[in-house]
Design a protein around this motif. Structure first.
Motif, short mmCIF file in Angstrom:
data_model
loop_
_atom_site.label_atom_id
_atom_site.label_comp_id
_atom_site.label_asym_id
_atom_site.label_seq_id
_atom_site.Cartn_x
_atom_site.Cartn_y
_atom_site.Cartn_z
N ALA A 1 66.51 37.09 125.29
CA ALA A 1 67.23 36.33 124.26
C ALA A 1 68.74 36.36 124.53
N GLU A 2 69.25 37.54 124.93
CA GLU A 2 70.68 37.65 125.25
C GLU A 2 71.03 36.78 126.45
N ASP A 3 70.15 36.78 127.48
CA ASP A 3 70.40 35.94 128.65
C ASP A 3 70.39 34.46 128.27
N ARG A 4 69.45 34.08 127.40
CA ARG A 4 69.40 32.68 126.97
C ARG A 4 70.68 32.29 126.23
N GLU A 5 71.15 33.20 125.37
CA GLU A 5 72.38 32.91 124.63
C GLU A 5 73.56 32.74 125.57
N ARG A 6 73.62 33.63 126.60
CA ARG A 6 74.71 33.51 127.57
C ARG A 6 74.62 32.19 128.34
N ILE A 7 73.40 31.80 128.70
CA ILE A 7 73.24 30.54 129.43
C ILE A 7 73.66 29.36 128.57
N GLU A 8 73.26 29.39 127.27
CA GLU A 8 73.65 28.30 126.37
C GLU A 8 75.17 28.26 126.19
N ASN A 9 75.79 29.44 126.09
CA ASN A 9 77.26 29.47 125.97
C ASN A 9 77.92 28.91 127.22
N SER A 10 77.35 29.26 128.39
CA SER A 10 77.90 28.74 129.65
C SER A 10 77.73 27.23 129.72
N ARG A 11 76.58 26.74 129.24
CA ARG A 11 76.35 25.29 129.25
C ARG A 11 77.35 24.58 128.35
N ASP A 12 77.60 25.16 127.15
CA ASP A 12 78.59 24.57 126.25
C ASP A 12 79.97 24.56 126.88
N THR A 13 80.30 25.68 127.56
CA THR A 13 81.61 25.75 128.22
C THR A 13 81.74 24.69 129.30
N LEU A 14 80.66 24.49 130.08
CA LEU A 14 80.68 23.47 131.13
C LEU A 14 80.81 22.07 130.53
N GLN A 15 80.12 21.85 129.40
CA GLN A 15 80.23 20.53 128.76
C GLN A 15 81.65 20.27 128.28
N ARG A 16 82.27 21.32 127.68
CA ARG A 16 83.66 21.16 127.23
C ARG A 16 84.58 20.92 128.43
N ALA A 17 84.34 21.67 129.52
CA ALA A 17 85.16 21.48 130.72
C ALA A 17 84.97 20.08 131.28
N ASP A 18 83.74 19.56 131.26
CA ASP A 18 83.47 18.22 131.76
C ASP A 18 84.20 17.18 130.91
N THR A 19 84.19 17.39 129.57
CA THR A 19 84.91 16.48 128.68
C THR A 19 86.41 16.50 128.97
N SER A 20 86.94 17.73 129.19
CA SER A 20 88.37 17.86 129.49
C SER A 20 88.71 17.17 130.80
N ILE A 21 87.82 17.31 131.78
CA ILE A 21 88.06 16.67 133.08
C ILE A 21 88.06 15.15 132.93
N ASP A 22 87.13 14.61 132.13
CA ASP A 22 87.10 13.16 131.91
C ASP A 22 88.41 12.68 131.26
N ARG A 23 88.87 13.45 130.26
CA ARG A 23 90.12 13.07 129.61
C ARG A 23 91.28 13.11 130.59
N ALA A 24 91.33 14.17 131.39
CA ALA A 24 92.41 14.29 132.37
C ALA A 24 92.35 13.15 133.38
N SER A 25 91.12 12.78 133.80
CA SER A 25 90.96 11.68 134.75
C SER A 25 91.48 10.37 134.16
N LYS A 26 91.14 10.11 132.89
CA LYS A 26 91.63 8.90 132.25
C LYS A 26 93.16 8.90 132.15
N THR A 27 93.73 10.07 131.82
CA THR A 27 95.18 10.18 131.72
C THR A 27 95.85 9.89 133.06
N LEU A 28 95.26 10.44 134.15
CA LEU A 28 95.82 10.20 135.49
C LEU A 28 95.74 8.72 135.85
N LYS A 29 94.61 8.09 135.50
CA LYS A 29 94.47 6.67 135.81
C LYS A 29 95.54 5.85 135.07
#
Length: 225
Positions: free
Chosen positions: A162-190
């Protein structure tokens, strides 16, 4: 002490062999050389030591499950032989103890005599039944203890999963937030790149206009003058 599964198995097996050897010496030599209360006391010690050996066998059964599958068969074979040795000594000890309880042991000669009492067989059966019930109760207690230990181990594993699953879900959320930030940064650069090209175009146009103005001024100054 080696805390690996094989190390723990070897340690428990060494203790088991030491106890079994002591039981063999008592049954094969000491009991036959003793009589009366001394012999009964030795047989009682044998029972206690066999109980300890039984507990060690239960521990060996637990440890063998944690040994890697590639080498587990050889340890399982040692466990099986340990059970055979222990059960054989239990039968011998029960037989001797039953005869002592019936008062069939002779004196210093140490041999066993046969009795003409017609109730001997019935008493022997009752004594054997009592030992079987006692042994069954002890085995049931050991099985219950092993089941509780297994249940605790299973609960720990589930909690870790259960702890490993929670860590994986937290990592997935972090990656999703990072992906969103990258998209925003890409649009800003364009947008910045588009603005840069637009500014370059405007500056180039202004430069051309200035050159034309300068040429017109020179024309009127030098040629039309």
């Amino acid at each position: 002490m080696d805390e690996t599964p094989t190390g723990l198995f070897d340690a428990y097996h060494g203790d088991f062999e030491h106890i079994i050897q002591g039981v063999k010496n008592k049954l094969d030599k000491e009991v036959l050389e003793q009589y009366g209360e001394q012999r009964k006391a030795t047989l009682r010690r044998v029972e206690i030591e066999l109980d300890e050996a039984d507990d060690l066998v239960s521990q060996l059964e637990i440890e063998v499950q944690g040994i890697p599958a590639s080498i587990r068969p050889q340890y399982a074979a040692r466990l099986k032989q340990s059970k055979i040795d222990m059960n054989r000594l239990k039968r011998v000890a029960k037989d001797m103890h039953a005869k002592v309880s019936r008062g069939e042991l002779l004196g210093p000669g140490g041999s066993f005599a046969r009795s003409d009492d017609p109730y001997d067989d019935e008493r022997t059966t009752l004594l054997a039944g009592t030992h079987i019930l006692t042994d069954g109760s002890r085995r049931l207690d050991n099985a219950t203890r092993i089941a509780l230990e297994t249940e605790t181990l299973g609960a720990d594993i589930l909690r870790n999963l259960a702890e490993d699953r929670e860590r994986i879900e937290n990592s997935r959320d972090t990656l999703q937030r990072a992906d969103t930030s990258i998209d925003r940064a890409s649009k800003t650069l364009k947008n910045m790149i588009r603005q840069m090209y637009k500014q370059r175009f405007i500056l180039s146009g202004l430069g051309v206009v200035l050159v034309i103005v300068v040429l017109v001024i020179l024309y009127f100054k030098l040629i039309r003058h």
